[in-house]
Design an enzyme around this catalytic site. Sequence first.
Site, PDB file in Angstrom:
ATOM      1  CB  THR A   2      -0.873   0.107   1.267  1.00 52.92           C
ATOM      2  OG1 THR A   2      -0.021   0.274   2.410  1.00 52.92           O
ATOM      3  CG2 THR A   2      -1.780  -1.079   1.437  1.00 52.92           C
ATOM      4  CG  ASP A   3       1.343   5.969  -0.998  1.00 55.19           C
ATOM      5  OD1 ASP A   3       2.302   6.000  -0.185  1.00 55.19           O
ATOM      6  OD2 ASP A   3       1.137   6.881  -1.818  1.00 55.19           O
ATOM      7  CD1 TRP A   4       5.082   4.936   5.015  1.00 54.31           C
ATOM      8  CD2 TRP A   4       4.882   3.877   3.058  1.00 54.31           C
ATOM      9  NE1 TRP A   4       6.126   4.036   4.892  1.00 54.31           N
ATOM     10  CE2 TRP A   4       6.028   3.375   3.723  1.00 54.31           C
ATOM     11  CE3 TRP A   4       4.550   3.325   1.819  1.00 54.31           C
ATOM     12  CZ2 TRP A   4       6.847   2.380   3.187  1.00 54.31           C
ATOM     13  CZ3 TRP A   4       5.373   2.342   1.277  1.00 54.31           C
ATOM     14  CH2 TRP A   4       6.503   1.874   1.961  1.00 54.31           C
ATOM     15  N   GLY A   5      -0.213   4.350   4.536  1.00 50.90           N
ATOM     16  CA  GLY A   5      -1.481   4.719   5.148  1.00 50.90           C
ATOM     17  C   GLY A   5      -2.670   4.492   4.243  1.00 50.90           C
TER      18      GLY A   5
END
Length: 745
Positions: free
Chosen positions: A228-231
């Site tokens: 995932t992208d961060w968050g």
Amino acid sequence: MNIPEILQQMTLEEKARMLSGRDFWHFEAVERLGVPAVMVADGPHGLRKEVDNTGNDASKASVPATAFPTAAALACSFDRELVGQVGEALGELCQEEDVAVILGPGTNIKRSPLCGRNFEYFSEDPLLAGELAAAHINGVQSRDIGTSLKHFMLNNQENRRLTVSAEVDERTCREIYMTPFEIAVKKGKPWTVMCSYNKIGGVYASENKALLTDLLRDEWGFEGVTITDWGACNDHAAGVAAGMDVVMPSIGEEGAREIVDAVNDGRLDIACVDAAVTRILKLADRYTATHKKDPDFFLGVQHHLARKVARECAVLLKNDGTLPLASKGNIAFIGAFAEAPRYQGGGSSHVNPYEMTSALEAVRSVCKVSYAKGYQTETDTVDEALEAEAVKLASESDVAVMFVGLPDAFESEGYDRKHMEMPNCQNRLIEKVAEVCKKVVIVLHNGSPITMPWLDKVNAVLEMYLGGQAVGAAAVDLLFGAVSPSGKLAETFPLRLEDNPSYLNFPGDDDIVRYAEGMYVGYRWYDARKMDVRYPFGHGLSYTTFKYDNVRVEGTDPVMVSVDVTNTGRMGAKEIVQCYVHDCAPVVSKPVNALCGFEKIYIAPGKTVTVTIPVERRAYSHYDVKAGRWVVDGGEYELSVGASSRDLRGSVKVAVAGDKVERPVTLDTTVMEMIRATLGTQKETIAKKLLEVCSGVSENGALSETLENVFMADLPLHSLRGFSGGKLSMKDIREMVAAANAKDK
Ligand code: BGC
């Protein structure tokens, strides 16, 4: 590592823990089974490895690294080999710093000049963006370090990037926004792909099975790890079911518990968990098996590479002969960026460069120049004293070289620009200097297009983009003619923001952004609308001139397009030769011209080089949504070769055989489509029956031009009952549909 054995020994809890990070920057380990926690770090154009690599240090200080030109600049090189060299250098530093995966490249399409992250993306053109992303990946991965192709997908703005839903029609998606990822996945085989934050058609990218599994893995053959992208995790278990392997950063024990519960309640198939864990183990194994430090590694050499790359990326937008400069006379360098260039963008890609050369420092080895700062960097407001001092200096100089552009506050990850203007204080300074100095050269430091209200008053414009830590030295090399500029724009510079195709739909309302312009992005739009632009896609001048002769083609798939290019000037230089495809009689809506190949070559003065560009069959195709595949319409296509999208120097027409398309027949299929699909096949009885029912339709399936027949031709099968004069019942029609869809014997 014996991966099947490790998997077998892992408990469900251990597997569940692996599906999110150990901390901010590491994947999870299983120490008891010898699986290490491998590290990932940003990316894309330099290594940003935080000194405290768990992510707990608020200062986020990062280790010294090389800041290469950002993707917006790199793309202007149109040079796969050069981008590959940058990748190799990144990979080598990652080996030294124990980083397994560098988070990049980003290959989202530049939909609007306003996207705050355009500096991190390559182009408005899908072929160029895809080819360069693949080159970047291949470079890094040749050093046994992984990449993370990002942000998959439709992350074309920063505004509400964590929640916005991109609403795009399927053909546009395929032809424009997915193609760069498709090329990069197929040609680069990245170790990981990072999903975007946003939703696509209402479904978060991080839990979008159509994207993460059906398209990426099943259709494109991706075998690596999705992260995932961060968050960007929304529903962890739904993500894993959709094909999302690792949530970053860590979501801790709570995340692991969600997976265990979902498996235990039967909401999540353990096979999905095992598949994800297997992929993560393979990555850890791949990295540890090849990880090595080079005893002779010396970061210093990368600065020379950064300088060479920055030179190759710069685009000479305008030149009336003022450039290259002679190293004599009174030369003034004006503008704060001469002393402290803006060479990279803000946000996660921000590198801590171990060395930095400003133009003011670099020019010392060439000649003596005077300097005035002229403006304060991070503001629109004029500093009267600085302005007056700079104007005075300009009035005493033969040439004023002005270093201007966009400050950090104007463009960055995290927010979009509101307009395309440079700061008012800089625009005003240019106008004032141009009033008092006969020769004005503009050197630009910006991550995406700007307006140039002063353009007619200056003699030359050199676009350096955000050109990395050696940008100052590279600018001096180019200004004084040590080498000729050779970059070409990887995006259109429109005259005004309002001309951009996304203008009325960027960045959308609330949490919805509609890509209403469809596939007419960038030059595809400006060309179709025959609009004037400030500088077209592919534009870039040189200190020499090139003549193009004898465009010719050979072969079919790929067709080899050749052209003889002669350097007709006095300086050796590189030229970027571009090839565009045009459908002479399009059946469906198509761009006037689309880039289908490019090569960059060096040509010595007076010499002629034959440049050959392979053009694959895909160049003629469009994505047929009903058929669910790429389709080539048979007919004549024109392949043009030129120095920019609006400077085509020669072309050849080729006859291309079409694909046979089998579209499933439904009750919405029209009479004419049904006749075309069945006439001359084993199912010809269906066509004959329809021809009989719709009197006036001629034997070969072409309609005579009477109104009634045109009406009948477009009639969907479900409406035929009422118009067939009682000859067809709904039962008959359904049987026809079933027969048409039945497999041939
Ligand atoms: C960015 C990514 C980046 C990640 C880690 C995110 O906010 O969108 O591009 O790789 O942070 O820093």
